[in-house]
Design a protein around this motif. Sequence first.
Motif, PDB file in Angstrom:
ATOM      1  N   ALA A  14       2.865  -5.558  -0.816  1.00 57.39           N
ATOM      2  CA  ALA A  14       1.550  -5.606  -0.174  1.00 57.39           C
ATOM      3  C   ALA A  14       1.629  -5.815   1.328  1.00 57.39           C
ATOM      4  O   ALA A  14       0.601  -5.891   1.993  1.00 57.39           O
ATOM      5  CB  ALA A  14       0.700  -6.712  -0.799  1.00 57.39           C
ATOM      6  N   GLY A  15       2.827  -5.890   1.864  1.00 59.88           N
ATOM      7  CA  GLY A  15       2.973  -6.075   3.301  1.00 59.88           C
ATOM      8  C   GLY A  15       4.423  -6.307   3.655  1.00 59.88           C
ATOM      9  O   GLY A  15       5.307  -6.298   2.789  1.00 59.88           O
ATOM     10  N   GLY A  16       4.690  -6.504   4.928  1.00 60.40           N
ATOM     11  CA  GLY A  16       6.021  -6.870   5.378  1.00 60.40           C
ATOM     12  C   GLY A  16       7.098  -5.877   5.004  1.00 60.40           C
ATOM     13  O   GLY A  16       6.910  -4.656   5.059  1.00 60.40           O
ATOM     14  N   ILE A  17       8.250  -6.409   4.611  1.00 57.61           N
ATOM     15  CA  ILE A  17       9.405  -5.573   4.294  1.00 57.61           C
ATOM     16  C   ILE A  17       9.111  -4.647   3.126  1.00 57.61           C
ATOM     17  O   ILE A  17       9.497  -3.468   3.131  1.00 57.61           O
ATOM     18  CB  ILE A  17      10.626  -6.460   3.994  1.00 57.61           C
ATOM     19  CG1 ILE A  17      11.070  -7.200   5.264  1.00 57.61           C
ATOM     20  CG2 ILE A  17      11.785  -5.622   3.452  1.00 57.61           C
ATOM     21  CD1 ILE A  17      12.164  -8.228   5.021  1.00 57.61           C
ATOM     22  N   GLY A  18       8.422  -5.137   2.092  1.00 50.66           N
ATOM     23  CA  GLY A  18       8.160  -4.312   0.912  1.00 50.66           C
ATOM     24  C   GLY A  18       7.342  -3.086   1.241  1.00 50.66           C
ATOM     25  O   GLY A  18       7.661  -1.975   0.806  1.00 50.66           O
ATOM     26  N   VAL A  33       6.301   3.150  -6.958  1.00 53.37           N
ATOM     27  CA  VAL A  33       5.290   2.233  -7.479  1.00 53.37           C
ATOM     28  C   VAL A  33       5.454   0.914  -6.736  1.00 53.37           C
ATOM     29  O   VAL A  33       6.545   0.343  -6.704  1.00 53.37           O
ATOM     30  CB  VAL A  33       5.432   2.007  -8.991  1.00 53.37           C
ATOM     31  CG1 VAL A  33       4.466   0.920  -9.463  1.00 53.37           C
ATOM     32  CG2 VAL A  33       5.176   3.300  -9.750  1.00 53.37           C
ATOM     33  N   VAL A  34       4.374   0.446  -6.109  1.00 51.89           N
ATOM     34  CA  VAL A  34       4.401  -0.831  -5.403  1.00 51.89           C
ATOM     35  C   VAL A  34       3.614  -1.853  -6.207  1.00 51.89           C
ATOM     36  O   VAL A  34       2.614  -1.528  -6.850  1.00 51.89           O
ATOM     37  CB  VAL A  34       3.825  -0.716  -3.973  1.00 51.89           C
ATOM     38  CG1 VAL A  34       4.789   0.019  -3.068  1.00 51.89           C
ATOM     39  CG2 VAL A  34       2.465  -0.040  -3.972  1.00 51.89           C
ATOM     40  N   THR A  35       4.088  -3.090  -6.162  1.00 51.82           N
ATOM     41  CA  THR A  35       3.416  -4.152  -6.893  1.00 51.82           C
ATOM     42  C   THR A  35       3.445  -5.433  -6.073  1.00 51.82           C
ATOM     43  O   THR A  35       4.343  -5.643  -5.255  1.00 51.82           O
ATOM     44  CB  THR A  35       4.067  -4.379  -8.276  1.00 51.82           C
ATOM     45  OG1 THR A  35       3.363  -5.411  -8.969  1.00 51.82           O
ATOM     46  CG2 THR A  35       5.530  -4.757  -8.151  1.00 51.82           C
ATOM     47  N   ASP A  36       2.441  -6.274  -6.285  1.00 57.06           N
ATOM     48  CA  ASP A  36       2.322  -7.529  -5.549  1.00 57.06           C
ATOM     49  C   ASP A  36       1.207  -8.340  -6.203  1.00 57.06           C
ATOM     50  O   ASP A  36       0.359  -7.788  -6.910  1.00 57.06           O
ATOM     51  CB  ASP A  36       1.978  -7.242  -4.084  1.00 57.06           C
ATOM     52  CG  ASP A  36       2.253  -8.429  -3.165  1.00 57.06           C
ATOM     53  OD1 ASP A  36       3.232  -8.365  -2.389  1.00 57.06           O
ATOM     54  OD2 ASP A  36       1.486  -9.411  -3.208  1.00 57.06           O
ATOM     55  N   THR A  44      -4.496  -1.496  -0.032  1.00 53.21           N
ATOM     56  CA  THR A  44      -4.510  -0.997   1.342  1.00 53.21           C
ATOM     57  C   THR A  44      -3.207  -0.292   1.676  1.00 53.21           C
ATOM     58  O   THR A  44      -3.200   0.798   2.281  1.00 53.21           O
ATOM     59  CB  THR A  44      -4.744  -2.157   2.323  1.00 53.21           C
ATOM     60  OG1 THR A  44      -6.009  -2.763   2.052  1.00 53.21           O
ATOM     61  CG2 THR A  44      -4.718  -1.663   3.765  1.00 53.21           C
ATOM     62  N   VAL A  45      -2.097  -0.888   1.285  1.00 54.45           N
ATOM     63  CA  VAL A  45      -0.786  -0.270   1.526  1.00 54.45           C
ATOM     64  C   VAL A  45      -0.672   1.053   0.782  1.00 54.45           C
ATOM     65  O   VAL A  45      -0.247   2.072   1.342  1.00 54.45           O
ATOM     66  CB  VAL A  45       0.347  -1.234   1.105  1.00 54.45           C
ATOM     67  CG1 VAL A  45       1.697  -0.504   1.062  1.00 54.45           C
ATOM     68  CG2 VAL A  45       0.425  -2.415   2.058  1.00 54.45           C
ATOM     69  N   ALA A  46      -1.034   1.042  -0.491  1.00 52.54           N
ATOM     70  CA  ALA A  46      -0.917   2.260  -1.293  1.00 52.54           C
ATOM     71  C   ALA A  46      -1.798   3.377  -0.742  1.00 52.54           C
ATOM     72  O   ALA A  46      -1.383   4.544  -0.685  1.00 52.54           O
ATOM     73  CB  ALA A  46      -1.285   1.961  -2.745  1.00 52.54           C
ATOM     74  N   THR A  47      -3.002   3.027  -0.306  1.00 55.77           N
ATOM     75  CA  THR A  47      -3.902   4.033   0.267  1.00 55.77           C
ATOM     76  C   THR A  47      -3.319   4.613   1.545  1.00 55.77           C
ATOM     77  O   THR A  47      -3.387   5.823   1.793  1.00 55.77           O
ATOM     78  CB  THR A  47      -5.278   3.412   0.552  1.00 55.77           C
ATOM     79  OG1 THR A  47      -5.840   2.940  -0.675  1.00 55.77           O
ATOM     80  CG2 THR A  47      -6.214   4.428   1.178  1.00 55.77           C
ATOM     81  N   GLY A  48      -2.725   3.758   2.375  1.00 52.43           N
ATOM     82  CA  GLY A  48      -2.112   4.232   3.607  1.00 52.43           C
ATOM     83  C   GLY A  48      -0.964   5.188   3.364  1.00 52.43           C
ATOM     84  O   GLY A  48      -0.833   6.224   4.034  1.00 52.43           O
ATOM     85  N   ILE A  49      -0.126   4.870   2.379  1.00 53.50           N
ATOM     86  CA  ILE A  49       0.996   5.756   2.050  1.00 53.50           C
ATOM     87  C   ILE A  49       0.480   7.067   1.483  1.00 53.50           C
ATOM     88  O   ILE A  49       0.966   8.153   1.829  1.00 53.50           O
ATOM     89  CB  ILE A  49       1.949   5.064   1.061  1.00 53.50           C
ATOM     90  CG1 ILE A  49       2.616   3.850   1.714  1.00 53.50           C
ATOM     91  CG2 ILE A  49       3.014   6.040   0.561  1.00 53.50           C
ATOM     92  CD1 ILE A  49       3.444   3.018   0.766  1.00 53.50           C
ATOM     93  N   GLY A  55      -0.096  11.683  -3.605  1.00 53.75           N
ATOM     94  CA  GLY A  55       0.547  11.765  -4.909  1.00 53.75           C
ATOM     95  C   GLY A  55       1.910  11.122  -4.994  1.00 53.75           C
ATOM     96  O   GLY A  55       2.566  11.197  -6.040  1.00 53.75           O
ATOM     97  N   ALA A  56       2.328  10.440  -3.917  1.00 51.34           N
ATOM     98  CA  ALA A  56       3.686   9.902  -3.893  1.00 51.34           C
ATOM     99  C   ALA A  56       3.759   8.429  -4.261  1.00 51.34           C
ATOM    100  O   ALA A  56       4.859   7.887  -4.390  1.00 51.34           O
ATOM    101  CB  ALA A  56       4.298  10.095  -2.504  1.00 51.34           C
ATOM    102  N   VAL A  57       2.599   7.777  -4.439  1.00 48.63           N
ATOM    103  CA  VAL A  57       2.618   6.338  -4.653  1.00 48.63           C
ATOM    104  C   VAL A  57       1.600   5.941  -5.705  1.00 48.63           C
ATOM    105  O   VAL A  57       0.546   6.566  -5.848  1.00 48.63           O
ATOM    106  CB  VAL A  57       2.340   5.588  -3.322  1.00 48.63           C
ATOM    107  CG1 VAL A  57       0.943   5.893  -2.809  1.00 48.63           C
ATOM    108  CG2 VAL A  57       2.558   4.087  -3.461  1.00 48.63           C
ATOM    109  N   ALA A  58       1.957   4.901  -6.467  1.00 51.12           N
ATOM    110  CA  ALA A  58       1.029   4.262  -7.399  1.00 51.12           C
ATOM    111  C   ALA A  58       1.165   2.761  -7.203  1.00 51.12           C
ATOM    112  O   ALA A  58       2.202   2.279  -6.719  1.00 51.12           O
ATOM    113  CB  ALA A  58       1.338   4.648  -8.840  1.00 51.12           C
ATOM    114  N   SER A  59       0.151   2.009  -7.570  1.00 50.04           N
ATOM    115  CA  SER A  59       0.209   0.557  -7.382  1.00 50.04           C
ATOM    116  C   SER A  59      -0.332  -0.158  -8.603  1.00 50.04           C
ATOM    117  O   SER A  59      -1.178   0.366  -9.334  1.00 50.04           O
ATOM    118  CB  SER A  59      -0.582   0.138  -6.141  1.00 50.04           C
ATOM    119  OG  SER A  59      -1.972   0.395  -6.306  1.00 50.04           O
ATOM    120  N   ILE A  60       0.172  -1.367  -8.811  1.00 49.65           N
ATOM    121  CA  ILE A  60      -0.309  -2.214  -9.891  1.00 49.65           C
ATOM    122  C   ILE A  60      -0.082  -3.659  -9.483  1.00 49.65           C
ATOM    123  O   ILE A  60       1.029  -4.050  -9.139  1.00 49.65           O
ATOM    124  CB  ILE A  60       0.394  -1.886 -11.232  1.00 49.65           C
ATOM    125  CG1 ILE A  60      -0.074  -2.832 -12.345  1.00 49.65           C
ATOM    126  CG2 ILE A  60       1.910  -1.904 -11.092  1.00 49.65           C
ATOM    127  CD1 ILE A  60       0.417  -2.438 -13.727  1.00 49.65           C
TER     128      ILE A  60
END
Length: 273
Positions: A14-18, A33-36, A44-49, A55-60
């Motif tokens: 959700a921020g920083g290094i991740g 897939v990003v998670t936090d 916000t991070v997923a939308t920016g990517i 189509g390159a990112v999903a989040s949970i």
Amino acid sequence: MQLDGKVAIVTGGAGGIGAAIAQALVTQGARVVVTDLNQTSLETVATGIATSVPGAVASIAGDATSTPHIDAVIELAESRFGPVDLYFANAGIGGAPGLFASDDEWSQVIDVNVMGHIRAARRLVPEWVERGSGYFIGTASAAGLLTQLGSATYSVTKHAAVGFAEWLNVTYGDRGVRASCLCPMGVDTKLLRPDDIPDDEDARLMQRAVETAGRVLTPSEVADTVIEALGDERFLILPHPEVLEMYRHKSADYDRWLRGMRRYQQGLKEATS
């Protein structure tokens, strides 16, 4: 490892290094897939990517230390993109500083900084061995190779994170499973520079020690080093290359290094008193 077409999971995204690693991976052609825990920041991070690479990112959102959540993240990655190739155990916390952290505080930081790595590897490594490929990247810290002035919980758990990644590399490296360990010094994130710094001598010492040990990098600079190291499949990922020389000095004469660290600590205390 070539990243184009690979599927990755990044915790603490959700921020920083991740977040920076996730963006860098997508730029290299990976699907992520990003998670936090922080759902709002994560979205916000997923939308920016997704804006830059649709189509390159999903989040949970969820707890990266929870086995059911780890299972859910892997299932999402597999259903959306395919089998997981890389897992970045990046979620971490600083923990309570000093000797008098409570048992509950110790349990929390051990769970996040160590057990989250172990539970994810327990889930993924057997599948990777069957496939003959997979990559586990644990985020530790230079504190895991040296120490962390002011914080016993952070220093101890980051040493453990280095040790676990090292064990994975030795145990499974000849069976197609790669393992690396990210060990930066200061990075400009909320972990180093929280909105509210506790009014605690050890907490102030911890922050001052990191900020004066070397240049404080941006998360994007760290991510660039990570991508380069993955290409070479290097075990130690050192955004601050001087950490290796510090580590060599430590191993060459441990007692001399300890005396030097005590002097450094005393100098910091005097400067901030």
